[in-house]
Design an enzyme around this catalytic site. Structure first.
Site, mmCIF file in Angstrom:
data_model
loop_
_atom_site.group_PDB
_atom_site.id
_atom_site.type_symbol
_atom_site.label_atom_id
_atom_site.label_comp_id
_atom_site.label_asym_id
_atom_site.label_seq_id
_atom_site.Cartn_x
_atom_site.Cartn_y
_atom_site.Cartn_z
ATOM 1 C CG ASN A 177 -23.172 62.777 -20.470
ATOM 2 O OD1 ASN A 177 -23.694 63.623 -21.191
ATOM 3 N ND2 ASN A 177 -22.635 63.074 -19.297
ATOM 4 C CG HIS A 234 -20.219 64.138 -23.225
ATOM 5 N ND1 HIS A 234 -20.245 64.090 -21.860
ATOM 6 C CD2 HIS A 234 -19.522 63.025 -23.607
ATOM 7 C CE1 HIS A 234 -19.595 63.029 -21.414
ATOM 8 N NE2 HIS A 234 -19.138 62.360 -22.462
ATOM 9 C CD GLU A 274 -24.069 63.238 -12.666
ATOM 10 O OE1 GLU A 274 -24.050 62.024 -12.397
ATOM 11 O OE2 GLU A 274 -23.089 63.836 -13.155
#
Length: 328
Positions: free
Chosen positions: A209, A214, A244
């Site tokens: 990220n 993102h 995640e």
């Protein structure tokens, strides 16, 4: 050739609970359908029946003031055993139903037609049925209309189930996973069978990220979820716990069998190639679910095993040892 989905009762019940179809009854959308069918077919009673492990529950019913019956007397329990509609012009002349208390008792059911509510993956959850209190010959047009509206019912259930799925990955939401897992464990307890849970975490995902952005991170999660889903059976449950981190309930599976599947998933993710995304790996912790154990307790054990996998270098599967399970 027999249809395996028609004999896979465990898978059918999991599908029923995966739709969260029993968590609320008598919803307006379904009442509209039963009202229309009752008027179009000219019958006094119409219902959307869902068949649970030991009872028949009505998602909607018009013409009778009843919410459920036992499964063993349900006409719709016969309907879900086939792909075609069940038509009974006169229950008095049908040996399957002539002595049924729904026929001989106060409800006085005489004629029945039911179309199975078949999910896209082939499980019959229940039936849309039309009922008469006198002998009645349903026409081919009546049956065709019943089948079309049965598809509408399933479509409505599909739309409703979207609220129970993570919008990015398509996995079950955290709440839906826990609810589905508890229902699955209850079924397994009755069957005296076991299950295994796994907690899966994408390694170094924050780096993805931070360096890639993102949108790329979202694409990674979506791709991983699709890959995991392709490795699982219809009876297994797959949910996103948050960020995640994901969870899997391997239905009627020993820890050794689940470890083999988890390792296959880990390797597939490690080998995954997407020119638009960086390569990632996952760490997976597994734990057996003991008879009568709640899903949150089993997940805590799997999460402890995941921590060990991370500590030992990531990109690996670790199964909770008995000592770890006892300490959790």
């Amino acid at each position: 050739m027999s249809d395996p989905k028609l004999t896979d009762e465990a898978g059918r019940l999991l599908a029923l609970h995966r739709y969260c179809a029993l968590d609320s009854m008598h919803e307006p959308n379904f009442d509209t359908i039963t009202g229309l069918v009752r008027d179009l077919l000219g019958v006094p009673i119409c219902a959307i029946s869902l068949i649970d492990s030991d009872e028949q529950r009505f998602k909607s019913i018009q013409g009778l003031d009843v919410e459920s019956t036992s499964r063993e007397v349900a006409f719709c329990d016969h309907t879900i055993r086939g792909r075609e509609p069940l038509v009974v012009p006169d229950a008095h002349d049908d040996e399957r139903f002539a002595n049924n208390p729904l026929v001989t008792g106060d409800l006085s059911i005489r004629a029945y037609a039911g179309a199975p509510l078949q999910t896209p993956d082939g499980f019959n959850l229940g039936a849309l049925c039309a009922i008469h209190r006198r002998r009645h010959d349903f026409t081919p047009g009546d049956i065709a209309l019943l089948e079309r509206f049965a598809k509408v019912v399933v479509d409505q259930m599909e739309l409703r189930s979207l609220a129970h799925r993570d919008s990015l990955t398509g996995a079950l939401t955290r709440r839906a996973f826990f609810e589905g897992a508890e229902a699955a464990l209850k079924q397994l307890l009755a069957e005296k069978r076991s299950a295994t849970v796994a907690v899966l975490d994408v390694d170094h995902f924050k780096v993805v990220n931070d360096t890639q952005g993102h949108p790329i991170g979202d694409k990674v999660l979506k791709g991983i979820s699709q890959l995991i889903g392709a490795q699982l059976r219809s009876a297994d449950l797959f949910g996103r716990l948050g960020g995640e981190e994901f969870a899997i309930l391997f239905y009627a599976t020993t820890k050794a069998e689940a470890l083999h599947c988890a390792e296959r998933i880990r390797r597939a993710i490690e080998d995954r190639v997407d020119p638009d995304c960086p390569k990632v790996t996952v760490s997976i912790g597994l734990a057996a679910v003991n008879q009568g154990e709640r899903i949150d307790a089993a997940l805590a054990q799997a999460d402890a095993a995941l921590y060990v996998a991370k500590r030992e270098g990531r990109n690996r599967c670790v199964s909770a040892a008995p000592a770890l399970s006892a300490a959790a």
